[in-house]
Motif scaffolding. Structure first.
Motif, PDB file in Angstrom:
ATOM      1  N   ASN A 241       0.132  -9.380  12.276  1.00 22.21           N
ATOM      2  CA  ASN A 241      -0.647 -10.567  11.910  1.00 22.21           C
ATOM      3  C   ASN A 241      -2.137 -10.302  12.059  1.00 22.21           C
ATOM      4  OD1 ASN A 241       1.691 -12.968  13.398  1.00 22.21           O
ATOM      5  ND2 ASN A 241       1.781 -11.842  11.479  1.00 22.21           N
ATOM      6  N   THR A 242      -2.511  -9.543  13.097  1.00 17.10           N
ATOM      7  CA  THR A 242      -3.929  -9.317  13.392  1.00 17.10           C
ATOM      8  C   THR A 242      -4.595  -8.414  12.372  1.00 17.10           C
ATOM      9  OG1 THR A 242      -3.641  -9.701  15.762  1.00 17.10           O
ATOM     10  CG2 THR A 242      -5.561  -8.402  15.087  1.00 17.10           C
ATOM     11  N   ILE A 243      -3.962  -7.292  12.048  1.00 18.87           N
ATOM     12  CA  ILE A 243      -4.658  -6.348  11.174  1.00 18.87           C
ATOM     13  C   ILE A 243      -4.348  -6.530   9.690  1.00 18.87           C
ATOM     14  CG2 ILE A 243      -4.773  -4.658  13.036  1.00 18.87           C
ATOM     15  CD1 ILE A 243      -2.793  -2.964  11.407  1.00 18.87           C
ATOM     16  N   MET A 244      -3.279  -7.245   9.374  1.00 15.43           N
ATOM     17  CA  MET A 244      -2.969  -7.504   7.971  1.00 15.43           C
ATOM     18  C   MET A 244      -2.767  -8.983   7.685  1.00 15.43           C
ATOM     19  SD  MET A 244      -3.051  -5.050   5.756  1.00 15.43           S
ATOM     20  CE  MET A 244      -3.944  -3.569   6.230  1.00 15.43           C
ATOM     21  N   GLY A 245      -3.151  -9.837   8.614  1.00 12.59           N
ATOM     22  CA  GLY A 245      -3.012 -11.271   8.410  1.00 12.59           C
ATOM     23  C   GLY A 245      -3.896 -11.806   7.301  1.00 12.59           C
ATOM     24  N   HIS A 246      -4.894 -11.018   6.889  1.00 10.80           N
ATOM     25  CA  HIS A 246      -5.771 -11.452   5.798  1.00 10.80           C
ATOM     26  C   HIS A 246      -5.188 -11.108   4.428  1.00 10.80           C
ATOM     27  CE1 HIS A 246      -6.695  -7.298   6.595  1.00 10.80           C
ATOM     28  NE2 HIS A 246      -7.609  -7.209   5.654  1.00 10.80           N
ATOM     29  N   LEU A 247      -3.984 -10.521   4.408  1.00 10.29           N
ATOM     30  CA  LEU A 247      -3.309 -10.270   3.140  1.00 10.29           C
ATOM     31  C   LEU A 247      -2.723 -11.580   2.622  1.00 10.29           C
ATOM     32  CD1 LEU A 247      -2.154  -8.225   1.024  1.00 10.29           C
ATOM     33  CD2 LEU A 247      -0.101  -8.140   2.475  1.00 10.29           C
ATOM     34  N   ASP A 248      -3.205 -12.038   1.488  1.00  7.21           N
ATOM     35  CA  ASP A 248      -2.656 -13.253   0.880  1.00  7.21           C
ATOM     36  C   ASP A 248      -1.289 -12.960   0.270  1.00  7.21           C
ATOM     37  OD1 ASP A 248      -4.631 -15.019   1.573  1.00  7.21           O
ATOM     38  OD2 ASP A 248      -5.762 -14.782  -0.288  1.00  7.21           O
ATOM     39  N   GLU A 249      -1.268 -11.955  -0.597  1.00  3.49           N
ATOM     40  CA  GLU A 249      -0.007 -11.538  -1.192  1.00  3.49           C
ATOM     41  C   GLU A 249      -0.204 -10.223  -1.929  1.00  3.49           C
ATOM     42  OE1 GLU A 249       1.527 -13.827  -4.414  1.00  3.49           O
ATOM     43  OE2 GLU A 249      -0.456 -14.276  -5.265  1.00  3.49           O
ATOM     44  N   ALA A 250       0.895  -9.540  -2.148  1.00  5.63           N
ATOM     45  CA  ALA A 250       0.897  -8.368  -3.022  1.00  5.63           C
ATOM     46  C   ALA A 250       1.514  -8.788  -4.344  1.00  5.63           C
ATOM     47  CB  ALA A 250       1.702  -7.241  -2.388  1.00  5.63           C
ATOM     48  N   THR A 251       0.881  -8.421  -5.440  1.00  8.98           N
ATOM     49  CA  THR A 251       1.375  -8.826  -6.754  1.00  8.98           C
ATOM     50  C   THR A 251       1.688  -7.603  -7.610  1.00  8.98           C
ATOM     51  OG1 THR A 251      -0.904  -9.021  -7.570  1.00  8.98           O
ATOM     52  CG2 THR A 251       0.151 -11.015  -6.723  1.00  8.98           C
ATOM     53  N   CYS A 252       2.494  -7.824  -8.629  1.00  9.00           N
ATOM     54  CA  CYS A 252       2.957  -6.750  -9.510  1.00  9.00           C
ATOM     55  C   CYS A 252       2.609  -7.119 -10.955  1.00  9.00           C
ATOM     56  CB  CYS A 252       4.455  -6.554  -9.355  1.00  9.00           C
ATOM     57  SG  CYS A 252       4.998  -6.118  -7.680  1.00  9.00           S
ATOM     58  N   PRO A 253       1.405  -6.827 -11.410  1.00 19.00           N
ATOM     59  CA  PRO A 253       0.974  -7.257 -12.743  1.00 19.00           C
ATOM     60  C   PRO A 253       1.802  -6.669 -13.879  1.00 19.00           C
ATOM     61  CG  PRO A 253      -0.606  -5.726 -11.786  1.00 19.00           C
ATOM     62  CD  PRO A 253       0.336  -6.091 -10.694  1.00 19.00           C
ATOM     63  N   ASP A 254       2.450  -5.514 -13.646  1.00 19.17           N
ATOM     64  CA  ASP A 254       3.293  -4.908 -14.678  1.00 19.17           C
ATOM     65  C   ASP A 254       4.764  -5.229 -14.469  1.00 19.17           C
ATOM     66  OD1 ASP A 254       0.984  -3.772 -15.656  1.00 19.17           O
ATOM     67  OD2 ASP A 254       1.275  -1.879 -14.603  1.00 19.17           O
ATOM     68  N   GLY A 255       5.038  -6.199 -13.618  1.00 17.21           N
ATOM     69  CA  GLY A 255       6.418  -6.550 -13.318  1.00 17.21           C
ATOM     70  C   GLY A 255       6.884  -5.881 -12.037  1.00 17.21           C
ATOM     71  N   MET A 256       7.965  -6.428 -11.460  1.00 19.89           N
ATOM     72  CA  MET A 256       8.447  -5.931 -10.181  1.00 19.89           C
ATOM     73  C   MET A 256       8.863  -4.463 -10.240  1.00 19.89           C
ATOM     74  SD  MET A 256       8.130  -8.136  -7.829  1.00 19.89           S
ATOM     75  CE  MET A 256       7.907  -9.895  -7.541  1.00 19.89           C
ATOM     76  N   SER A 257       9.317  -4.005 -11.393  1.00 19.09           N
ATOM     77  CA  SER A 257       9.720  -2.608 -11.522  1.00 19.09           C
ATOM     78  C   SER A 257       8.580  -1.727 -12.015  1.00 19.09           C
ATOM     79  CB  SER A 257      10.915  -2.491 -12.474  1.00 19.09           C
ATOM     80  OG  SER A 257      10.572  -2.972 -13.765  1.00 19.09           O
ATOM     81  N   GLY A 258       7.387  -2.312 -12.146  1.00 22.08           N
ATOM     82  CA  GLY A 258       6.238  -1.563 -12.638  1.00 22.08           C
ATOM     83  C   GLY A 258       5.637  -0.653 -11.587  1.00 22.08           C
ATOM     84  N   LYS A 259       4.567   0.034 -11.978  1.00 24.71           N
ATOM     85  CA  LYS A 259       3.926   1.028 -11.119  1.00 24.71           C
ATOM     86  C   LYS A 259       2.514   0.619 -10.693  1.00 24.71           C
ATOM     87  CE  LYS A 259       7.309   4.046 -11.309  1.00 24.71           C
ATOM     88  NZ  LYS A 259       8.079   4.463 -10.129  1.00 24.71           N
TER      89      LYS A 259
END
Length: 673
Positions: A241-259
């Motif tokens: 929470n302390t060192i990565m709590g500022h992560l809002d979200e990870a997104t996949c612009p090319d789709g979940m199976s994208g790179k």
């Protein structure tokens, strides 16, 4: 404008942001800046690119452990000029590791000619000084910590053949780009990276084996790390929470199976890129979900399943696990780097007795004997120098641990600042330095507070002239310390308080030296109590004074950036016990306003884009911790001996980094011919 980085060592296009400001050298005699208020993350307009936070000098050989020059401790005074998109000059002879792993390593700046040609085969055997108590890793590649991370890779890593100040490089990514405001990190993933095709959980019907790495796996892994489930060890939850709590979200612009993976952050933090490079395990998304459902919290235990359940893209696959004896991993035949790894596997033995471990090294039963703060002893270093230099290579590393004396500001008599300050100025750091020198090897280096390889703390040329550190004024410092103690306790009176001593040699040596020093120079004796481990004596703040060697009371473990250190002194962020972060220049516990003042400095340091300002802040905080909080009297950086037999090749470590951060699993080989 953004900054783009790529790691394939072929000609590439580098797009640099306008003006990447590096820290300038501080001049002696500078006035201390006023305490800045905590600020929110700056909005990126013409902000300098945060991708490589200062100080990042050119990659050089890691300095020898005996070096305490300012060069080892100061940021380089440079500014990266603006640059248009150009073709980066890359020597034609440099191999791309995906085509030619061996020649890539042989042309690496950290390669040693005496290693010779890498060879394949064999089981590398290492020793751990204690049985495993849990298998959950926070950050770090666990290079020889039971090899539990050998099953995994991370997005980025710090090159183990470089230095702690080098820029991170891609592991599972092909390239990465950071937006000018530092809020968006875009990664292009490598093609054709598969998760293990075999493993312990496959027979149980676990999903994910043999699948190809995709965006959804990175998303699931880093979001899990930033906010672990409640079954996870509590300190690990708070750490994430302390060192990565500022992560809002990870997104996949090319789709979940994208790179393509985009990490979206709520604010810019200077150390983010280094925390990402310290090594967070990447799991297959479906496998991670199965694991948490079927074996919740298992890695917070020492149950064999906690080790065997590791399944990733890494070069080794867990084979067997007995936390009391030996842990084994074996070569992944489908590793994504052709030609890697060299070793057929690793066996790590739990050998608690120093003499037994050393005998195993000398007789060739193991190839490597170092782990964390417990490598080989000073006496054994001397034995290697005198008798075994032909078969054993000494590896002396300035570890991330800081040796010193911890004083509890919540319990008398160290609840009084005057008593803590008396200890701070009395301790003879040069006497300790002599005590920790064996032959021509120094097992300690003087430090003020921050690790000397950080580059952000007060340089040796300055702190060795300060009260408590200056050898020329040591007699006067001791006299002043005694006067302070007389003023608190009465002339010649010293309370006989507890001092706990644990059996771990690296801590016991500090206790032995300190007990003698206190008696000889401060007329102070303690009720010495020997225990196997500090345990809740430390975590529940039950001690009055104790010897310690660890990254506390700051938390600098994974990076040279000071944000990696000072989050541990922030009263709301830290995972440390209360008696390490509530001291002040007064009696008992600091007020809420006092703690808020320090927290504000730490928050400003964490997010400020002005690197020169950050240097001022880092030294301001450092001075406060020494002169006002004063719960830790620093003796010096712990240098550790992590020796290996000469037949083990590819073994080298950078200073400051923890044992877990040395990413060596696919670079080590045996040459036993």
């Amino acid at each position: 404008m953004s900054v783009r980085f790529a790691y394939p060592l072929r000609p590439l296009v580098a797009i640099l942001a306008v003006t990447m400001t590096f820290v300038a050298l501080a001049c002696g005699g500078e006035e201390e800046a006023a305490a800045p208020a905590a600020t929110s993350a700056p909005v990126a307009t013409s902000a300098p690119a945060p991708a490589t936070t200062a100080p990042l000098p050119q990659a050089t050989e890691a300095p020898a452990a005996a070096d305490t020059s300012d060069a080892a401790a100061e940021p380089a005074a440079t500014a990266a000029p603006a640059a248009a998109a150009t073709e980066a000059p890359v020597a034609a002879v440099v191999a791309d590791y995906r085509d030619d792993w061996i020649n890539f390593l042989k042309q690496h700046k950290g390669y040693k000619a005496e290693w010779g040609e890498p060879t394949y085969g064999g089981i590398i055997k290492t020793a751990d000084p204690r049985p495993a108590s849990r298998f959950q890793s926070t950050l770090g590649y666990s290079a020889f910590s039971r090899w539990q991370f050998a099953a995994h890779n991370s997005l980025l890593f710090m090159d183990p053949w470089g230095t702690i100040r080098d820029a991170p490089v891609c592991d599972l990514c092909e390239s990465y780009e950071i937006s000018a405001d530092g809020l968006k990190y875009t990664f292009k993933l490598r093609e054709n990276v598969q998760f293990h095709s075999e493993g312990w959980a496959k027979d149980q019907g676990a999903p994910g084996f043999g699948t190809e790495l995709a965006c959804e796996d990175i998303k699931a892994s880093i979001e899990w790390f930033a906010n672990p489930p409640p079954e996870t060890r509590a300190s690990y939850i708070k750490f994430g929470n302390t060192i990565m709590g500022h992560l809002d979200e990870a997104t996949c612009p090319d789709g979940m199976s994208g790179k393509t993976v985009v990490l979206n952050f709520s604010k810019y933090r200077n150390a983010t890129i280094y925390w990402l490079a310290a090594g967070f395990a990447v799991w297959d998304k479906e496998y991670r979900e199965w694991m948490d459902a079927e074996y919740p919290g298992v890695q917070s235990t020492a149950n064999p399943e906690g080790y065997m359940i590791n399944m990733g893209t890494g070069p080794q696959i867990p084979l067997s696990a007995d936390s009391q004896t030996v842990m084994k991993v074996r070569k992944n035949p489908n590793y994504f780097i052709p030609g890697a790894p060299f070793a057929d596997g690793f066996d790590t033995f739990a050998i608690q007795d120093y003499n037994t471990k050393f005998a195993a090294l000398v007789t060739g039963k193991i190839h490597q004997a170092g782990h964390g703060s417990s490598g080989i002893t000073k006496a054994q270093v001397k034995q290697v120098q005198d008798s075994y230099a032909d078969i054993i290579e000494l590896q002396i590393v300035r570890y991330n641990h800081i040796s010193g004396v911890r004083m509890n500001n919540l319990i008398p008599p160290f609840d009084k600042w005057e008593v803590r300050w008396a200890v701070q100025i009395a301790l003879d750091r040069m006497d300790w330095d002599d005590f920790m020198t064996v032959g021509d090897v120094k097992m300690s280096n003087p430090a003020y507070y921050l690790h000397i390889d950080s580059g952000w703390g007060k340089p040796a040329s300055e702190f060795m002239k300060t009260k408590g550190w200056n050898p020329e004024t040591k007699d006067a410092d001791i006299a002043e310390a005694n006067a302070l103690l007389d003023g608190v306790f009465g002339a010649g009176v010293r309370p006989k308080t507890d001092q706990y001593v644990i059996q771990l040699l690296s801590r016991r040596e500090i206790s032995v030296w300190a007990i003698d020093f206190f008696k000889k120079y401060l007329n102070w004796e303690f009720d010495v109590k020997y225990v196997d481990t500090y345990g809740n004596i430390a975590t529940d703040c039950l001690y009055t004074i104790r010897a310690e060697a660890n990254p506390n009371p700051n938390k600098q473990v994974y990076a040279s950036d000071p944000s990696d250190a000072f989050w541990g002194v922030h009263s709301e962020w830290t995972t440390s016990e209360k008696c390490l972060h509530t001291g002040w220049k007064g009696d008992g516990e600091a007020s809420a306003d006092e703690l808020a003042k320090v927290n504000g400095w730490v928050e400003d340091l964490d997010t400020n884009l002005d690197q020169a300002k950050r240097l001022e802040l880092a030294r301001k905080i450092e001075a406060y911790l020494v002169e006002e909080r004063s719960t830790a009297a620093i003796l010096g950086v712990m240098n550790v001996a992590w020796p290996n037999r000469w037949e083990l090749k590819g073994n080298r470590y950078y200073n400051l980094g923890t044992y877990s951060q040395q990413r060596l699993h696919d670079r080590l080989w045996l040459n036993e011919g």
